[in-house]
Design a protein around this motif. Structure first.
Motif, PDB file in Angstrom:
ATOM      1  N   ALA A  49       0.839  -1.202   0.000  1.00  8.35           N
ATOM      2  CA  ALA A  49       0.000   0.000   0.000  1.00  8.35           C
ATOM      3  C   ALA A  49       0.869   1.245   0.000  1.00  8.35           C
ATOM      4  CB  ALA A  49      -0.931  -0.006   1.193  1.00  8.35           C
ATOM      5  N   ASN A  50       1.940   1.246   0.782  1.00  7.94           N
ATOM      6  CA  ASN A  50       2.822   2.414   0.809  1.00  7.94           C
ATOM      7  C   ASN A  50       3.566   2.576  -0.520  1.00  7.94           C
ATOM      8  OD1 ASN A  50       2.113   3.111   3.387  1.00  7.94           O
ATOM      9  ND2 ASN A  50       3.780   1.928   4.336  1.00  7.94           N
ATOM     10  N   PHE A  51       4.062   1.460  -1.061  1.00  4.07           N
ATOM     11  CA  PHE A  51       4.810   1.543  -2.317  1.00  4.07           C
ATOM     12  C   PHE A  51       3.908   2.001  -3.458  1.00  4.07           C
ATOM     13  CE2 PHE A  51       6.075  -0.415  -6.335  1.00  4.07           C
ATOM     14  CZ  PHE A  51       7.301   0.190  -6.527  1.00  4.07           C
ATOM     15  N   LEU A  52       2.717   1.420  -3.583  1.00  2.88           N
ATOM     16  CA  LEU A  52       1.813   1.790  -4.674  1.00  2.88           C
ATOM     17  C   LEU A  52       1.337   3.234  -4.556  1.00  2.88           C
ATOM     18  CD1 LEU A  52      -0.355  -1.436  -5.118  1.00  2.88           C
ATOM     19  CD2 LEU A  52       1.471  -0.606  -6.573  1.00  2.88           C
ATOM     20  N   SER A  53       1.050   3.682  -3.343  1.00  2.00           N
ATOM     21  CA  SER A  53       0.588   5.062  -3.191  1.00  2.00           C
ATOM     22  C   SER A  53       1.715   6.054  -3.473  1.00  2.00           C
ATOM     23  CB  SER A  53       0.013   5.278  -1.797  1.00  2.00           C
ATOM     24  OG  SER A  53       1.005   5.066  -0.818  1.00  2.00           O
ATOM     25  N   ARG A  54       2.950   5.711  -3.056  1.00  2.00           N
ATOM     26  CA  ARG A  54       4.087   6.605  -3.355  1.00  2.00           C
ATOM     27  C   ARG A  54       4.411   6.618  -4.838  1.00  2.00           C
ATOM     28  NH1 ARG A  54       8.101   5.234   1.689  1.00  2.00           N
ATOM     29  NH2 ARG A  54       6.781   6.186   3.277  1.00  2.00           N
ATOM     30  N   ALA A  55       4.356   5.445  -5.471  1.00  2.00           N
ATOM     31  CA  ALA A  55       4.623   5.392  -6.912  1.00  2.00           C
ATOM     32  C   ALA A  55       3.547   6.151  -7.686  1.00  2.00           C
ATOM     33  CB  ALA A  55       4.700   3.939  -7.370  1.00  2.00           C
ATOM     34  N   THR A  56       2.310   6.027  -7.250  1.00  2.00           N
ATOM     35  CA  THR A  56       1.222   6.759  -7.901  1.00  2.00           C
ATOM     36  C   THR A  56       1.404   8.265  -7.736  1.00  2.00           C
ATOM     37  OG1 THR A  56      -0.280   4.924  -7.442  1.00  2.00           O
ATOM     38  CG2 THR A  56      -1.281   7.007  -8.064  1.00  2.00           C
ATOM     39  N   ALA A  57       1.793   8.697  -6.552  1.00  2.00           N
ATOM     40  CA  ALA A  57       2.021  10.124  -6.317  1.00  2.00           C
ATOM     41  C   ALA A  57       3.172  10.641  -7.171  1.00  2.00           C
ATOM     42  CB  ALA A  57       2.283  10.377  -4.841  1.00  2.00           C
ATOM     43  N   LEU A  58       4.238   9.840  -7.299  1.00  2.00           N
ATOM     44  CA  LEU A  58       5.384  10.245  -8.116  1.00  2.00           C
ATOM     45  C   LEU A  58       4.989  10.345  -9.587  1.00  2.00           C
ATOM     46  CD1 LEU A  58       8.456  10.807  -8.343  1.00  2.00           C
ATOM     47  CD2 LEU A  58       8.710   8.352  -8.763  1.00  2.00           C
ATOM     48  N   LEU A  59       4.284   9.331 -10.107  1.00  2.00           N
ATOM     49  CA  LEU A  59       3.876   9.369 -11.510  1.00  2.00           C
ATOM     50  C   LEU A  59       2.861  10.477 -11.775  1.00  2.00           C
ATOM     51  CD1 LEU A  59       3.593   5.612 -12.567  1.00  2.00           C
ATOM     52  CD2 LEU A  59       5.401   7.241 -13.068  1.00  2.00           C
ATOM     53  N   ALA A  60       1.985  10.745 -10.816  1.00  2.00           N
ATOM     54  CA  ALA A  60       1.018  11.829 -10.990  1.00  2.00           C
ATOM     55  C   ALA A  60       1.724  13.184 -11.027  1.00  2.00           C
ATOM     56  CB  ALA A  60      -0.018  11.791  -9.875  1.00  2.00           C
ATOM     57  N   THR A  61       2.758  13.348 -10.197  1.00  2.00           N
ATOM     58  CA  THR A  61       3.529  14.602 -10.213  1.00  2.00           C
ATOM     59  C   THR A  61       4.253  14.771 -11.542  1.00  2.00           C
ATOM     60  OG1 THR A  61       3.824  14.445  -7.825  1.00  2.00           O
ATOM     61  CG2 THR A  61       5.303  15.920  -9.003  1.00  2.00           C
ATOM     62  N   LEU A  62       4.868  13.700 -12.043  1.00  3.00           N
ATOM     63  CA  LEU A  62       5.550  13.770 -13.342  1.00  3.00           C
ATOM     64  C   LEU A  62       4.550  14.030 -14.477  1.00  3.00           C
ATOM     65  CD1 LEU A  62       8.153  10.896 -12.937  1.00  3.00           C
ATOM     66  CD2 LEU A  62       8.579  13.361 -12.919  1.00  3.00           C
ATOM     67  N   PHE A  63       3.381  13.417 -14.376  1.00  2.00           N
ATOM     68  CA  PHE A  63       2.322  13.651 -15.368  1.00  2.00           C
ATOM     69  C   PHE A  63       1.914  15.125 -15.363  1.00  2.00           C
ATOM     70  CE2 PHE A  63      -2.160  13.811 -16.615  1.00  2.00           C
ATOM     71  CZ  PHE A  63      -2.125  13.135 -17.825  1.00  2.00           C
ATOM     72  N   PHE A  64       1.777  15.698 -14.187  1.00  2.00           N
ATOM     73  CA  PHE A  64       1.417  17.111 -14.069  1.00  2.00           C
ATOM     74  C   PHE A  64       2.506  18.001 -14.664  1.00  2.00           C
ATOM     75  CE2 PHE A  64       1.369  21.078 -11.543  1.00  2.00           C
ATOM     76  CZ  PHE A  64       0.131  21.539 -11.923  1.00  2.00           C
ATOM     77  N   LEU A  65       3.766  17.665 -14.402  1.00  2.00           N
ATOM     78  CA  LEU A  65       4.874  18.475 -14.934  1.00  2.00           C
ATOM     79  C   LEU A  65       4.973  18.362 -16.458  1.00  2.00           C
ATOM     80  CD1 LEU A  65       7.605  17.864 -12.204  1.00  2.00           C
ATOM     81  CD2 LEU A  65       6.255  19.928 -12.600  1.00  2.00           C
ATOM     82  N   THR A  66       4.760  17.168 -17.006  1.00  2.00           N
ATOM     83  CA  THR A  66       4.792  17.053 -18.469  1.00  2.00           C
ATOM     84  C   THR A  66       3.604  17.784 -19.102  1.00  2.00           C
ATOM     85  OG1 THR A  66       3.669  14.915 -18.359  1.00  2.00           O
ATOM     86  CG2 THR A  66       6.085  14.883 -18.514  1.00  2.00           C
ATOM     87  N   SER A  67       2.484  17.829 -18.407  1.00  2.00           N
ATOM     88  CA  SER A  67       1.344  18.612 -18.915  1.00  2.00           C
ATOM     89  C   SER A  67       1.686  20.098 -18.981  1.00  2.00           C
ATOM     90  CB  SER A  67       0.119  18.413 -18.015  1.00  2.00           C
ATOM     91  OG  SER A  67      -0.295  17.085 -18.028  1.00  2.00           O
ATOM     92  N   LEU A  68       2.327  20.591 -17.942  1.00  2.00           N
ATOM     93  CA  LEU A  68       2.762  21.993 -17.945  1.00  2.00           C
ATOM     94  C   LEU A  68       3.792  22.250 -19.044  1.00  2.00           C
ATOM     95  CD1 LEU A  68       3.076  22.825 -14.141  1.00  2.00           C
ATOM     96  CD2 LEU A  68       1.359  23.637 -15.755  1.00  2.00           C
ATOM     97  N   GLY A  69       4.707  21.297 -19.229  1.00  2.00           N
ATOM     98  CA  GLY A  69       5.719  21.445 -20.282  1.00  2.00           C
ATOM     99  C   GLY A  69       5.103  21.487 -21.665  1.00  2.00           C
ATOM    100  N   MET A  70       4.127  20.625 -21.914  1.00  2.00           N
ATOM    101  CA  MET A  70       3.474  20.647 -23.228  1.00  2.00           C
ATOM    102  C   MET A  70       2.694  21.935 -23.434  1.00  2.00           C
ATOM    103  SD  MET A  70       2.312  16.729 -24.058  1.00  2.00           S
ATOM    104  CE  MET A  70       0.859  16.842 -23.075  1.00  2.00           C
ATOM    105  N   GLY A  71       2.093  22.454 -22.372  1.00  2.00           N
ATOM    106  CA  GLY A  71       1.404  23.737 -22.482  1.00  2.00           C
ATOM    107  C   GLY A  71       2.364  24.872 -22.788  1.00  2.00           C
ATOM    108  N   TRP A  72       3.536  24.831 -22.181  1.00  2.00           N
ATOM    109  CA  TRP A  72       4.537  25.873 -22.438  1.00  2.00           C
ATOM    110  C   TRP A  72       5.042  25.797 -23.874  1.00  2.00           C
ATOM    111  CZ3 TRP A  72       9.839  26.001 -23.494  1.00  2.00           C
ATOM    112  CH2 TRP A  72      10.430  27.255 -23.379  1.00  2.00           C
ATOM    113  N   PHE A  73       5.299  24.576 -24.366  1.00  2.00           N
ATOM    114  CA  PHE A  73       5.755  24.422 -25.748  1.00  2.00           C
ATOM    115  C   PHE A  73       4.698  24.887 -26.743  1.00  2.00           C
ATOM    116  CE2 PHE A  73       9.058  21.248 -24.418  1.00  2.00           C
ATOM    117  CZ  PHE A  73      10.136  21.959 -24.931  1.00  2.00           C
ATOM    118  N   SER A  74       3.438  24.600 -26.465  1.00  2.00           N
ATOM    119  CA  SER A  74       2.393  25.022 -27.397  1.00  2.00           C
ATOM    120  C   SER A  74       2.226  26.534 -27.401  1.00  2.00           C
ATOM    121  CB  SER A  74       1.071  24.339 -27.078  1.00  2.00           C
ATOM    122  OG  SER A  74       0.585  24.786 -25.831  1.00  2.00           O
TER     123      SER A  74
END
Length: 136
Positions: A49-74
């Motif tokens: 439970a701890n590993f999956l929740s931490r991995a999900t939080a990490l991937l969600a943060t990276l997903f959010f950052l790539t979304s911001l990056g794509m918005g900046w490029f556009s």
């Protein structure tokens, strides 16, 4: 660079979806199919439970950052026009013909340019041989 960012963004989206589906829900035991119900799992009794929740939080943060990056490029790729149009030339030029001068006498239908041939009336003589007088 933008293509690489889109590919990474898609992999992160699939990873977040997979991790969310594998987690043990509060009301349902959907995570039990993946081994989270037993104590002899790879992560230990409470570690999954701890590993999956931490991995999900990490991937969600990276997903959010790539979304911001794509918005900046556009935003960098698009030329944003101002509020005022600085070009004073018309978008479409409409040819304007010079109107013909208006005359007070209306034109006869079927004649071009108002030129009318006046028929010649043959001369008429009276009994005494004189031309008749025209009165207006």
């Amino acid at each position: 660079m933008q293509t690489i960012l889109v590919v990474v963004h898609l992999f992160l989206a699939v990873g977040v979806i997979g991790l969310v589906l594998m987690q043990h829900g509060k009301g349902a035991d959907a995570g039990a199919a993946f081994g989270s119900g037993s104590s002899g799992t790879v992560f230990g009794a409470a570690g999954s439970a701890n590993f999956l929740s931490r991995a999900t939080a990490l991937l969600a943060t990276l997903f959010f950052l790539t979304s911001l990056g794509m918005g900046w490029f556009s935003m960098q790729a698009v030329e944003r026009p101002g509020l005022m149009i600085e070009d004073s030339s018309p978008a479409v030029e409409i040819p304007v013909s010079k109107p013909e001068p208006m005359s007070e006498v209306p034109a006869i239908p079927g004649t071009a340019g108002g030129a009318v041939e006046v028929p010649v009336v043959p001369s008429v003589t009276t009994d005494n041989g004189e031309q008749p007088k025209v009165t207006e």
